[in-house]
Design a protein around this motif. Sequence first.
Motif, PDB file in Angstrom:
ATOM      1  N   SER A  84       0.828  -1.204   0.000  1.00 31.95           N
ATOM      2  CA  SER A  84       0.000   0.000   0.000  1.00 31.95           C
ATOM      3  C   SER A  84       0.860   1.250   0.000  1.00 31.95           C
ATOM      4  CB  SER A  84      -0.926   0.025   1.213  1.00 31.95           C
ATOM      5  OG  SER A  84      -1.917  -0.951   1.093  1.00 31.95           O
ATOM      6  N   THR A 122       0.517   5.719   0.080  1.00 30.73           N
ATOM      7  CA  THR A 122      -0.351   6.869   0.317  1.00 30.73           C
ATOM      8  C   THR A 122       0.241   8.065  -0.395  1.00 30.73           C
ATOM      9  OG1 THR A 122      -1.034   6.017   2.470  1.00 30.73           O
ATOM     10  CG2 THR A 122      -1.392   8.361   2.067  1.00 30.73           C
ATOM     11  N   ASP A 143      -9.339   9.444   0.979  1.00 36.42           N
ATOM     12  CA  ASP A 143      -9.427   9.653   2.412  1.00 36.42           C
ATOM     13  C   ASP A 143     -10.658  10.532   2.669  1.00 36.42           C
ATOM     14  OD1 ASP A 143      -9.196  10.702   5.029  1.00 36.42           O
ATOM     15  OD2 ASP A 143      -7.017  10.509   4.973  1.00 36.42           O
ATOM     16  N   PHE A 154      -5.815  13.218  -0.501  1.00 35.80           N
ATOM     17  CA  PHE A 154      -5.063  12.009  -0.182  1.00 35.80           C
ATOM     18  C   PHE A 154      -5.631  10.816  -0.926  1.00 35.80           C
ATOM     19  CE2 PHE A 154      -2.579  12.694   3.950  1.00 35.80           C
ATOM     20  CZ  PHE A 154      -2.405  14.040   3.700  1.00 35.80           C
ATOM     21  N   LYS A 168      -0.192  12.181  -0.967  1.00 36.86           N
ATOM     22  CA  LYS A 168      -0.775  13.336  -0.286  1.00 36.86           C
ATOM     23  C   LYS A 168      -1.285  14.406  -1.233  1.00 36.86           C
ATOM     24  CE  LYS A 168       2.061  12.470   3.716  1.00 36.86           C
ATOM     25  NZ  LYS A 168       3.250  12.837   4.468  1.00 36.86           N
ATOM     26  N   ARG A 184      -5.018   6.526  -1.157  1.00 34.48           N
ATOM     27  CA  ARG A 184      -4.351   5.293  -0.746  1.00 34.48           C
ATOM     28  C   ARG A 184      -4.491   4.347  -1.926  1.00 34.48           C
ATOM     29  NH1 ARG A 184      -3.117   2.729   4.182  1.00 34.48           N
ATOM     30  NH2 ARG A 184      -2.986   0.482   3.923  1.00 34.48           N
TER      31      ARG A 184
END
Length: 157
Positions: A7, A9, A131, A137, A11, A139
Amino acid sequence: MTQTARSLTFKSPEETAVFAARMGMTLCPGDVVLLEGSIGSGKTHFARNLIQSLMAEPEDVPSPTFTLVQAYNTPSGEIWHCDLYRLSAAEEVDELGLTEAFDTAICLVEWPGKLGPLAPETALKLTFETDPNNTEFRRVTLSWTAPKWAEKLERTA
């Protein structure tokens, strides 16, 4: 085959674009990337940036929502960007010529659930999630069974 997952992430949309460009540098004809996620989760943004990063001459990369497939010739090979959202049956995939393209082109497939049993077992799957507290964001969960993806993903770091 054993499934492996990782995974990441991001931003900002720019971070997603940088990752897409890095991934694009590792792809070659016969590579299939399945892009899963809800509407607005970043699938098309990722695909657009990956494709543009491989073009010799920059051009617009529209979403293939209505055309179902957009093909691009790049120095890395032909790229098929597919959006299967509007398909009603997996049989329509054959009519598009997509199963043949899996062997001869770099294929980026949005809404891959529509492929049903035609989804290549060796594909890399990217699952995009937003998110709820910060829509910038993303993921992204990457999963694969084919050993080639571990090496390719190492080169994106």
